[in-house]
Design a protein around this motif. Structure first.
Motif, PDB file in Angstrom:
ATOM      1  N   ARG A 132       0.845  -1.189   0.000  1.00 29.62           N
ATOM      2  CA  ARG A 132       0.000   0.000   0.000  1.00 29.62           C
ATOM      3  C   ARG A 132       0.882   1.241   0.000  1.00 29.62           C
ATOM      4  O   ARG A 132       1.881   1.296   0.696  1.00 29.62           O
ATOM      5  N   LYS A 134       1.977   4.930   1.112  1.00 30.79           N
ATOM      6  CA  LYS A 134       1.861   5.617   2.383  1.00 30.79           C
ATOM      7  C   LYS A 134       0.819   6.726   2.258  1.00 30.79           C
ATOM      8  O   LYS A 134       0.902   7.572   1.370  1.00 30.79           O
ATOM      9  N   ALA A 135      -0.187   6.714   3.147  1.00 29.52           N
ATOM     10  CA  ALA A 135      -1.257   7.715   3.134  1.00 29.52           C
ATOM     11  C   ALA A 135      -0.704   9.038   3.649  1.00 29.52           C
ATOM     12  O   ALA A 135       0.135   9.059   4.543  1.00 29.52           O
ATOM     13  N   PRO A 136      -1.145  10.137   3.102  1.00 27.38           N
ATOM     14  CA  PRO A 136      -0.677  11.422   3.632  1.00 27.38           C
ATOM     15  C   PRO A 136      -1.141  11.598   5.073  1.00 27.38           C
ATOM     16  O   PRO A 136      -2.150  11.045   5.491  1.00 27.38           O
ATOM     17  N   GLU A 137      -0.376  12.371   5.823  1.00 29.00           N
ATOM     18  CA  GLU A 137      -0.643  12.513   7.249  1.00 29.00           C
ATOM     19  C   GLU A 137      -1.998  13.176   7.494  1.00 29.00           C
ATOM     20  O   GLU A 137      -2.751  12.759   8.356  1.00 29.00           O
ATOM     21  N   ASP A 138      -2.300  14.221   6.754  1.00 21.52           N
ATOM     22  CA  ASP A 138      -3.566  14.928   6.954  1.00 21.52           C
ATOM     23  C   ASP A 138      -4.207  15.133   5.575  1.00 21.52           C
ATOM     24  O   ASP A 138      -4.024  16.160   4.945  1.00 21.52           O
ATOM     25  N   ASP A 139      -4.962  14.139   5.115  1.00 19.02           N
ATOM     26  CA  ASP A 139      -5.520  14.222   3.771  1.00 19.02           C
ATOM     27  C   ASP A 139      -6.796  15.055   3.702  1.00 19.02           C
ATOM     28  O   ASP A 139      -7.329  15.282   2.639  1.00 19.02           O
ATOM     29  N   PHE A 140      -7.313  15.532   4.830  1.00 22.07           N
ATOM     30  CA  PHE A 140      -8.504  16.364   4.837  1.00 22.07           C
ATOM     31  C   PHE A 140      -8.180  17.828   5.108  1.00 22.07           C
ATOM     32  O   PHE A 140      -9.056  18.604   5.453  1.00 22.07           O
ATOM     33  N   SER A 141      -6.932  18.227   4.956  1.00 21.64           N
ATOM     34  CA  SER A 141      -6.557  19.600   5.288  1.00 21.64           C
ATOM     35  C   SER A 141      -7.224  20.605   4.363  1.00 21.64           C
ATOM     36  O   SER A 141      -7.612  21.686   4.802  1.00 21.64           O
ATOM     37  N   ASP A 142      -7.381  20.270   3.078  1.00 20.57           N
ATOM     38  CA  ASP A 142      -8.026  21.210   2.162  1.00 20.57           C
ATOM     39  C   ASP A 142      -9.504  21.357   2.484  1.00 20.57           C
ATOM     40  O   ASP A 142     -10.055  22.460   2.450  1.00 20.57           O
ATOM     41  N   GLU A 144     -10.830  20.926   5.452  1.00 21.93           N
ATOM     42  CA  GLU A 144     -10.876  21.647   6.717  1.00 21.93           C
ATOM     43  C   GLU A 144     -10.701  23.147   6.484  1.00 21.93           C
ATOM     44  O   GLU A 144     -11.376  23.971   7.076  1.00 21.93           O
TER      45      GLU A 144
END
Length: 152
Positions: A132, A134-142, A144
């Motif tokens: 898999r 690596k998922a970004p640390e904060d993928d909902f920043s935009d 938010e």
């Protein structure tokens, strides 16, 4: 009398055009032309043409049309002013009241927005062989940022 004659002639001409169109195997268009050509004939038969002719030469009717036009312009003007202001006075008061009261408790949406909280679990690092990305640390920043911009 002349208006009825003209409408009857228009209806007859339209039915002739519909017949020629049907002869050319364009039945849908022929039916549509026939429908349009029967409208003036129906208006003559109901007496609407006589009423319209009487109305067209009546100064009182023209004054009535003028009053209706003025009313329409007033509605249009008030609607455009209302749009520029951002709604009616009642709607603006309700929006201001809702903004003052705070419709949603600020802390209620913090966990769903990924806000910083001391009990937030940290993500475990992915295994080397998992395949898999690596998922970004904060993928909902935009998302938010957009919500914060709109005060949500």
């Amino acid at each position: 009398m002349i208006a009825e004659t003209i409408c009857s002639a228009v209806a007859a001409a339209g039915l002739g055009i519909a017949a020629v169109t049907a002869y050319r195997k364009r039945f849908l268009s022929a039916a549509r032309v026939a429908a349009y050509s029967l409208v003036p004939l129906g208006l003559v038969m109901t007496g609407a043409v006589q009423w319209a002719a009487d109305t067209a030469f009546s100064p009182v009717a023209w004054a009535g049309f003028g009053v209706l036009g003025a009313a329409w312009l007033l509605f249009l003007a008030t609607r455009s002013v209302e749009r520029r202001r951002g709604g009616t006075r009642k709607e603006r008061r309700a929006a201001a009241r809702a903004a003052r009261q705070g419709a949603v408790e600020p802390a209620a949406s913090a966990p769903s927005l990924g806000g910083s909280s001391p009990t937030r679990p940290t993500a475990a690092p992915p295994r080397a062989g998992s395949g898999r990305p690596k998922a970004p640390e904060d993928d909902f920043s935009d998302i938010e940022a957009i919500l914060k911009k709109h005060g949500i």
